[in-house]
Scaffold this motif. Structure first.
Motif, PDB file in Angstrom:
ATOM      1  N   LEU A   2       0.838  -1.189   0.000  1.00 48.46           N
ATOM      2  CA  LEU A   2       0.000   0.000   0.000  1.00 48.46           C
ATOM      3  C   LEU A   2       0.878   1.246   0.000  1.00 48.46           C
ATOM      4  O   LEU A   2       1.691   1.443   0.897  1.00 48.46           O
ATOM      5  CB  LEU A   2      -0.907  -0.003   1.227  1.00 48.46           C
ATOM      6  CG  LEU A   2      -1.852   1.182   1.389  1.00 48.46           C
ATOM      7  CD1 LEU A   2      -2.856   1.218   0.238  1.00 48.46           C
ATOM      8  CD2 LEU A   2      -2.584   1.083   2.713  1.00 48.46           C
ATOM      9  N   ASN A   3       0.715   2.077  -1.022  1.00 53.09           N
ATOM     10  CA  ASN A   3       1.462   3.319  -1.117  1.00 53.09           C
ATOM     11  C   ASN A   3       0.564   4.438  -0.586  1.00 53.09           C
ATOM     12  O   ASN A   3      -0.206   5.031  -1.332  1.00 53.09           O
ATOM     13  CB  ASN A   3       1.872   3.589  -2.564  1.00 53.09           C
ATOM     14  CG  ASN A   3       2.760   4.815  -2.675  1.00 53.09           C
ATOM     15  OD1 ASN A   3       3.330   5.266  -1.688  1.00 53.09           O
ATOM     16  ND2 ASN A   3       2.860   5.350  -3.868  1.00 53.09           N
ATOM     17  N   VAL A  31      -5.885   6.701   6.697  1.00 50.61           N
ATOM     18  CA  VAL A  31      -5.178   6.273   5.488  1.00 50.61           C
ATOM     19  C   VAL A  31      -5.447   7.285   4.378  1.00 50.61           C
ATOM     20  O   VAL A  31      -6.602   7.575   4.062  1.00 50.61           O
ATOM     21  CB  VAL A  31      -5.639   4.867   5.032  1.00 50.61           C
ATOM     22  CG1 VAL A  31      -4.896   4.432   3.784  1.00 50.61           C
ATOM     23  CG2 VAL A  31      -5.478   3.843   6.142  1.00 50.61           C
ATOM     24  N   ASP A  32      -4.383   7.820   3.784  1.00 53.85           N
ATOM     25  CA  ASP A  32      -4.487   8.761   2.666  1.00 53.85           C
ATOM     26  C   ASP A  32      -3.590   8.253   1.546  1.00 53.85           C
ATOM     27  O   ASP A  32      -2.367   8.304   1.643  1.00 53.85           O
ATOM     28  CB  ASP A  32      -4.064  10.155   3.110  1.00 53.85           C
ATOM     29  CG  ASP A  32      -4.155  11.190   1.993  1.00 53.85           C
ATOM     30  OD1 ASP A  32      -4.494  10.838   0.845  1.00 53.85           O
ATOM     31  OD2 ASP A  32      -3.879  12.371   2.284  1.00 53.85           O
ATOM     32  N   ASP A  33      -4.213   7.741   0.469  1.00 50.53           N
ATOM     33  CA  ASP A  33      -3.418   7.205  -0.639  1.00 50.53           C
ATOM     34  C   ASP A  33      -3.262   8.212  -1.781  1.00 50.53           C
ATOM     35  O   ASP A  33      -2.782   7.881  -2.858  1.00 50.53           O
ATOM     36  CB  ASP A  33      -4.011   5.901  -1.162  1.00 50.53           C
ATOM     37  CG  ASP A  33      -5.348   6.072  -1.869  1.00 50.53           C
ATOM     38  OD1 ASP A  33      -5.837   7.221  -1.976  1.00 50.53           O
ATOM     39  OD2 ASP A  33      -5.908   5.058  -2.318  1.00 50.53           O
ATOM     40  N   GLY A  34      -3.673   9.461  -1.539  1.00 49.69           N
ATOM     41  CA  GLY A  34      -3.568  10.503  -2.548  1.00 49.69           C
ATOM     42  C   GLY A  34      -4.844  10.656  -3.354  1.00 49.69           C
ATOM     43  O   GLY A  34      -5.105  11.709  -3.921  1.00 49.69           O
ATOM     44  N   ASN A  35      -5.654   9.615  -3.430  1.00 48.73           N
ATOM     45  CA  ASN A  35      -6.924   9.662  -4.152  1.00 48.73           C
ATOM     46  C   ASN A  35      -8.109   9.790  -3.206  1.00 48.73           C
ATOM     47  O   ASN A  35      -9.114  10.387  -3.550  1.00 48.73           O
ATOM     48  CB  ASN A  35      -7.110   8.399  -5.007  1.00 48.73           C
ATOM     49  CG  ASN A  35      -6.081   8.321  -6.110  1.00 48.73           C
ATOM     50  OD1 ASN A  35      -5.796   9.309  -6.776  1.00 48.73           O
ATOM     51  ND2 ASN A  35      -5.497   7.154  -6.285  1.00 48.73           N
ATOM     52  N   ARG A  36      -7.969   9.198  -2.050  1.00 53.57           N
ATOM     53  CA  ARG A  36      -9.044   9.280  -1.068  1.00 53.57           C
ATOM     54  C   ARG A  36      -8.456   9.180   0.338  1.00 53.57           C
ATOM     55  O   ARG A  36      -7.374   8.631   0.544  1.00 53.57           O
ATOM     56  CB  ARG A  36     -10.098   8.205  -1.295  1.00 53.57           C
ATOM     57  CG  ARG A  36      -9.580   6.821  -1.114  1.00 53.57           C
ATOM     58  CD  ARG A  36     -10.677   5.810  -1.364  1.00 53.57           C
ATOM     59  NE  ARG A  36     -10.113   4.481  -1.249  1.00 53.57           N
ATOM     60  CZ  ARG A  36     -10.602   3.421  -1.789  1.00 53.57           C
ATOM     61  NH1 ARG A  36     -11.700   3.511  -2.490  1.00 53.57           N
ATOM     62  NH2 ARG A  36     -10.032   2.252  -1.630  1.00 53.57           N
ATOM     63  N   LYS A  37      -9.233   9.724   1.273  1.00 48.72           N
ATOM     64  CA  LYS A  37      -8.838   9.704   2.681  1.00 48.72           C
ATOM     65  C   LYS A  37      -9.880   8.880   3.433  1.00 48.72           C
ATOM     66  O   LYS A  37     -11.080   9.070   3.243  1.00 48.72           O
ATOM     67  CB  LYS A  37      -8.791  11.117   3.244  1.00 48.72           C
ATOM     68  CG  LYS A  37      -7.771  11.984   2.546  1.00 48.72           C
ATOM     69  CD  LYS A  37      -7.819  13.406   3.028  1.00 48.72           C
ATOM     70  CE  LYS A  37      -6.815  14.243   2.250  1.00 48.72           C
ATOM     71  NZ  LYS A  37      -6.847  15.639   2.630  1.00 48.72           N
TER      72      LYS A  37
END
Length: 75
Positions: A2-3, A31-37
């Protein structure tokens, strides 16, 4: 793998006096993957009288708000 940015918050780390007085014990995982939090909360359960009172207040408040919303629609 997971990035994403992952942060873990434990209720014992809080400086909030109201939260401390309730006896609440839980952990939040952010968790924040850059697309969703996203936030996941893991509660450890009610532990004492103040914690149960705090939980009951929330249930009655939500029920009251729900009732008020339906009542306002009827008027």
């Amino acid at each position: 793998m997971l990035n994403a940015e992952i942060k873990i918050f434990d209720s014992t780390d809080s400086n909030n006096d109201i939260l401390k007085s309730t006896g609440y014990d839980g952990t939040a995982i952010y968790v924040d993957d850059g697309n969703r939090k996203e936030m996941y909360v893991i509660s450890q359960g009610s532990t004492n009288g103040p914690d149960w009172f705090f939980n009951a207040k929330g249930v009655f408040f939500i029920t009251y708000c729900s009732f008020q919303s339906r009542f306002d629609l009827v008027l």
